[in-house]
Motif scaffolding. Structure first.
Motif, PDB file in Angstrom:
ATOM      1  N   GLU A 296      85.432   3.449  78.120  1.00 43.73           N
ATOM      2  CA  GLU A 296      84.258   2.618  77.818  1.00 43.73           C
ATOM      3  C   GLU A 296      84.577   1.561  76.763  1.00 43.73           C
ATOM      4  O   GLU A 296      84.000   0.466  76.787  1.00 43.73           O
TER       5      GLU A 296
ATOM      6  N   SER B 138      83.198  -1.527  78.750  1.00 43.71           N
ATOM      7  CA  SER B 138      81.893  -2.090  78.383  1.00 43.71           C
ATOM      8  C   SER B 138      81.761  -2.377  76.890  1.00 43.71           C
ATOM      9  O   SER B 138      80.777  -2.983  76.463  1.00 43.71           O
ATOM     10  N   GLY B 139      82.699  -1.879  76.088  1.00 40.69           N
ATOM     11  CA  GLY B 139      82.601  -2.099  74.640  1.00 40.69           C
ATOM     12  C   GLY B 139      81.549  -1.216  73.986  1.00 40.69           C
ATOM     13  O   GLY B 139      81.192  -1.400  72.821  1.00 40.69           O
ATOM     14  N   HIS B 140      81.030  -0.240  74.754  1.00 44.87           N
ATOM     15  CA  HIS B 140      79.997   0.636  74.199  1.00 44.87           C
ATOM     16  C   HIS B 140      80.116   2.035  74.778  1.00 44.87           C
ATOM     17  O   HIS B 140      80.314   2.193  75.991  1.00 44.87           O
TER      18      HIS B 140
ATOM     19  N   THR C 272      78.315   6.068  74.721  1.00 45.70           N
ATOM     20  CA  THR C 272      77.296   7.021  74.277  1.00 45.70           C
ATOM     21  C   THR C 272      77.943   8.401  74.251  1.00 45.70           C
ATOM     22  O   THR C 272      78.351   8.921  75.294  1.00 45.70           O
TER      23      THR C 272
ATOM     24  N   TYR D 282      86.312   7.243  66.994  1.00 50.29           N
ATOM     25  CA  TYR D 282      85.597   5.954  67.057  1.00 50.29           C
ATOM     26  C   TYR D 282      86.185   4.985  66.030  1.00 50.29           C
ATOM     27  O   TYR D 282      86.499   3.825  66.359  1.00 50.29           O
TER      28      TYR D 282
ATOM     29  N   ARG E 153      88.032   1.387  66.661  1.00 45.39           N
ATOM     30  CA  ARG E 153      87.502   0.158  66.032  1.00 45.39           C
ATOM     31  C   ARG E 153      88.550  -0.588  65.196  1.00 45.39           C
ATOM     32  O   ARG E 153      88.413  -1.796  64.973  1.00 45.39           O
TER      33      ARG E 153
ATOM     34  N   ASP F  68      84.603  -4.806  67.640  1.00 43.16           N
ATOM     35  CA  ASP F  68      83.241  -4.963  68.184  1.00 43.16           C
ATOM     36  C   ASP F  68      82.759  -3.737  68.962  1.00 43.16           C
ATOM     37  O   ASP F  68      81.620  -3.706  69.435  1.00 43.16           O
ATOM     38  N   PHE F  69      83.629  -2.761  69.131  1.00 44.91           N
ATOM     39  CA  PHE F  69      83.270  -1.561  69.892  1.00 44.91           C
ATOM     40  C   PHE F  69      82.136  -0.808  69.191  1.00 44.91           C
ATOM     41  O   PHE F  69      82.145  -0.644  67.973  1.00 44.91           O
ATOM     42  N   LYS F  70      81.138  -0.383  69.967  1.00 43.21           N
ATOM     43  CA  LYS F  70      79.969   0.325  69.393  1.00 43.21           C
ATOM     44  C   LYS F  70      79.827   1.710  70.027  1.00 43.21           C
ATOM     45  O   LYS F  70      80.151   1.906  71.194  1.00 43.21           O
ATOM     46  N   MET F  71      79.321   2.650  69.227  1.00 44.66           N
ATOM     47  CA  MET F  71      79.066   4.007  69.761  1.00 44.66           C
ATOM     48  C   MET F  71      77.718   4.512  69.257  1.00 44.66           C
ATOM     49  O   MET F  71      77.381   4.315  68.087  1.00 44.66           O
ATOM     50  N   ASN F  72      76.933   5.107  70.145  1.00 42.87           N
ATOM     51  CA  ASN F  72      75.740   5.833  69.708  1.00 42.87           C
ATOM     52  C   ASN F  72      75.814   7.257  70.253  1.00 42.87           C
ATOM     53  O   ASN F  72      76.797   7.606  70.923  1.00 42.87           O
TER      54      ASN F  72
END
Ligand code: AKB
Length: 335
Positions: free
Chosen positions: A210, A214-216, A218, A269, A273, A278-282
């Motif tokens: 991911e 997609s750069g994101h 979950t 994570y 990074r 710019d990679f994001k994780m929730n």
């Protein structure tokens, strides 16, 4: 008589350099099998490694023999072993931890059925047998940090129950019948070739895909839960080094703790990074995975594997992250 015969054969095997010559891989289409087949064929020659799986796998038949084989069919397994003069079996069939909790009866039937058949075929045809165990063999009552080789094992998943039972059965077949059974407790295996399916540690593979796709991401596992992980090249090397180890040095057999890296979702994570700021994780926590992950060790003590057969990991999180991102970029055409 039979125990003596098997013991004699294992001494003979040890006498020759590179003991395994005719190998059967059961469940070769899965995450470990698809790479172990290629790895073993490079070492022992394509014709000497017979890959089998429930389903046709064209790629596994390209540089060596491939047979469709249902691991729950002992007669069919014995017939492949006899036909190819197999002396070593790798049984890689398993429903993993999270998927096992959705259908515990099926997990028990598949995981134990494939193992039982492999043990019996190994006994009858004088083969050595490798079966992976897992960090999942431990449970919430095991010591959490640097979990020792020999300690309390009370897993709370059906996957773990199968692994502990499998370890004990492997030792039983060794003591009772002289079968050369060996095993490692694998951490979560991270690779860029075949995706894992249904495991609790799968997030540590999916996060890399991911990050590039997609750069994101979950994450289904809580931010602060540590689990042991290993990069596939180290996992493959562990299989071969253990199976090639001098049996007279093995105090343990089923199964060895091996360790290489331990991290939480936040740590992996942060590592990604450093390369992709710019990679994001929730988080969207999966309650089943949370419970499993929290019941497993934070890290294993692999002293016995180091001392008895020279285990030593070569990959750490930083090097693995560089390699995973490079391979996945190429695979997804995102160079
Ligand atoms: C799983 O998560 O079920 C497996 C394992 C650690 O055995 N990857």
């Amino acid at each position: 008589m039979c125990a003596f015969h098997n013991y004699f054969l294992s001494l003979l095997r040890n006498y020759n350099h590179k003991q395994m010559k005719r190998i059967l891989i059961v469940g070769a289409g899965g995450q470990i099998g698809s790479e172990l087949t290629v790895y073993l064929r490079k070492i022992y020659g394509g014709a000497n490694v017979v890959a089998t799986d429930m389903r046709e796998c064209k790629s596994l038949g390209e540089d060596g023999p491939f047979e469709v084989l249902n691991a729950l069919d002992a007669t069919a397994m014995a017939s492949v072993v006899a036909r190819y003069h197999v002396d070593t079996i790798f049984n890689l069939v398993a429903l993993l931890s999270a998927v096992g909790e959705r259908n515990p009866q099926m997990a028990w039937n598949v995981n134990m059925g494939a193992l039982n058949n492999s043990l019996e075929v190994a006994r009858q045809h004088h083969c050595a047998l490798f079966t992976p165990s897992s960090i999942g063999a431990f449970g919430p009552t095991s010591p959490k940090d640097k979990t020792p080789q020999d300690t309390i094992m009370q897993p709370t998943t059906i996957y773990g129950v199968c692994k502990v039972t499998g370890e004990m059965l492997g030792n039983y077949y060794h003591h009772k019948f002289g079968v050369d059974t060996r095993s490692v407790r694998f951490p979560g295996i991270i690779s860029n070739v075949t995706l894992p399916g249904g495991g609790t540690t799968d997030y540590a593979v999916e996060i890399y895909y991911e990050a590039i796709r997609s750069g994101h991401f979950t994450c289904p596992v809580p931010a602060d839960v540590y689990m042991d992980m290993i990069y596939m090249p180290d996992a493959l090397r562990a299989c071969v080094e253990l199976m090639e180890a001098d049996p007279s040095k093995l105090v343990h057999r089923n199964s060895f703790n091996i360790a290489s890296m331990s991290f939480t979702p936040e740590i992996i994570y942060a590592e990604i990074r450093k390369r992709l700021p710019d990679f994001k994780m929730n988080y969207d926590i999966d309650p089943v995975k949370r419970e499993i992950a929290e019941s497993w060790p934070n890290s294993l003590d692999d002293t016995c594997a180091r001392e008895e057969w020279g285990w030593k990991p070569e990959w750490d999180l930083s090097r693995m992250t560089d390699d995973m991102l490079a391979h996945i970029r190429t695979k997804l055409g995102k160079n």
